[in-house]
Design a protein around this motif. Sequence first.
Motif, PDB file in Angstrom:
ATOM      1  N   THR A 340      -6.423  -7.663  -5.586  1.00  0.00           N
ATOM      2  CA  THR A 340      -5.517  -7.331  -6.683  1.00  0.00           C
ATOM      3  C   THR A 340      -4.149  -7.009  -6.095  1.00  0.00           C
ATOM      4  O   THR A 340      -4.022  -6.701  -4.902  1.00  0.00           O
ATOM      5  N   GLU A 342      -0.954  -4.645  -7.444  1.00  0.00           N
ATOM      6  CA  GLU A 342      -0.380  -3.794  -8.478  1.00  0.00           C
ATOM      7  C   GLU A 342       0.636  -2.859  -7.840  1.00  0.00           C
ATOM      8  O   GLU A 342       0.340  -2.192  -6.848  1.00  0.00           O
ATOM      9  N   GLY A 343       1.832  -2.841  -8.422  1.00  0.00           N
ATOM     10  CA  GLY A 343       2.866  -1.942  -7.917  1.00  0.00           C
ATOM     11  C   GLY A 343       3.203  -2.171  -6.462  1.00  0.00           C
ATOM     12  O   GLY A 343       3.513  -1.212  -5.734  1.00  0.00           O
ATOM     13  N   GLY A 344       3.132  -3.404  -6.010  1.00  0.00           N
ATOM     14  CA  GLY A 344       3.447  -3.717  -4.619  1.00  0.00           C
ATOM     15  C   GLY A 344       2.360  -3.356  -3.633  1.00  0.00           C
ATOM     16  O   GLY A 344       2.587  -3.398  -2.420  1.00  0.00           O
ATOM     17  N   ARG A 345       1.195  -3.014  -4.139  1.00  0.00           N
ATOM     18  CA  ARG A 345       0.076  -2.667  -3.265  1.00  0.00           C
ATOM     19  C   ARG A 345      -1.076  -3.658  -3.453  1.00  0.00           C
ATOM     20  O   ARG A 345      -1.437  -3.980  -4.588  1.00  0.00           O
TER      21      ARG A 345
END
Length: 474
Positions: A340, A342-345
């Motif tokens: 995944t 999400e938010g650059g992670r």
Amino acid sequence: MSIDYSQKIPNNVNLSEDRTLQRALEHWQPNYLQWWQDMGPEGSPDYDVYLRTAVSVDPQGWAHFDYVKMPDYRWGIFLAPPESGRQVNFGEHKGEAAWQEVPGEYRSTLRRIIVTQGDTEPASVEQQRHLGLTAPSLYDMRNLFQVNVEEGRHLWAMVYLLHRYFGRDGREEGEALLERRSGDQDNPRILSAFNEKTPDWLSFFMFTFITDRDGKYQLAALAESGFDPLSRTCRFMLTEEAHHLFVGESGVARVIQRTCDAMVEHKTDDPARLRALGVIDLPTVQRYLNFHFSVTSDLYGSEVSSNAANYYSGGLKGRFEETRIADDHRLGASTYPVPTLEGGRIGSVDVPALTALNERLRDDWIADVAAGVERWNRIPAKAGIPFRFKLPHKGFHRKIGVFADASVMPEGQVTAAGEWARRSPEWLPTEIDRAYVTSLMGRVAEPGRFANWIAPPVVGINRQPVDFAYVRFN
């Protein structure tokens, strides 16, 4: 099962007993030969090439080696022997007798699967069309041509299935397979990786090591199919495919060996000095590895796929070595981790295993590629050179799936698009890299001689000496 070479189209499927099918394929054959003349290896029709030709589908002694002019190569239709009592081994039809005819409800889906696989075979021949002109040795030229003629035979394998089991639709698809062209803007090949150029031999070796290995995993998944003719076709194709992987892995290994020899002899790891010596510096090899790995990774599609789930549930396409996996082979309650973002992670989440089959097959392929890379790493290690090749993160340089719009560095960190673009010359081949590699390309056509940038092989083909005349020019 021996192959009948007395027929116009060699086969082990009793083609002479189906005159309608025989006539249809004999009508397709001249179009295929014209395609080979137009798009096969450039300038090679009169060469005598030391090729292997399948004479049986028995794993023992299945091939015969001799000089052949490639336009005279006996392309044909060869299916692995049938398995008595074979069943569908996975999905909703698990336990049913394997299908000898196409189930009506899966007709269009199976046709699409076969066409997509079939389209990759002539595409790779087109991509490699000019490489014979710059072969680094007769040994390598022969290996290139062996790959080419067998990709051509794999096209025949898929076209037979289309003609035999899909009627007019199949015949039209067979014609279209000869009409598309790799890299053509108006009528390209179906999959993006097969529209990339293969301009030099380092690219060719990476392609056969990495992208043909994708072919191995796709064919292995199709070899599990409940549609028995497809399974038998792919099982024999895998026998031929093994040599293609050998050509790629050993080719890159020989490039690395020659460079390491130069590094030890001249006591340098400076890329500029190594280029002045006419060898390919190891960081450039790494950048080629990064490129071909990332482009091929996209061939597996999105991490979560309803199409893949439908193929599996329908018994059409299984997992790699399906019957060796210890589960219920239905996957109704199973999960599998997918990445995944999400938010650059970058993270991971478990999803229904049925929808994660693309990702599982990609992971199987990555593990196999990584094992080959570790074999390459033995070469600098043995020479005392502290350089290790590494596969980039699976999110690096991706165009499909979770990472399509992400800027992922090779180590797996997400960065800003501008920073990624600024640093991409560290990770991917630059125009300067490609121009340098291209500058090394030049045909070496004397038996036993090799271009300066690649080491000779340890042994020859079919127990022949390394200095054997693998190609004879006329």
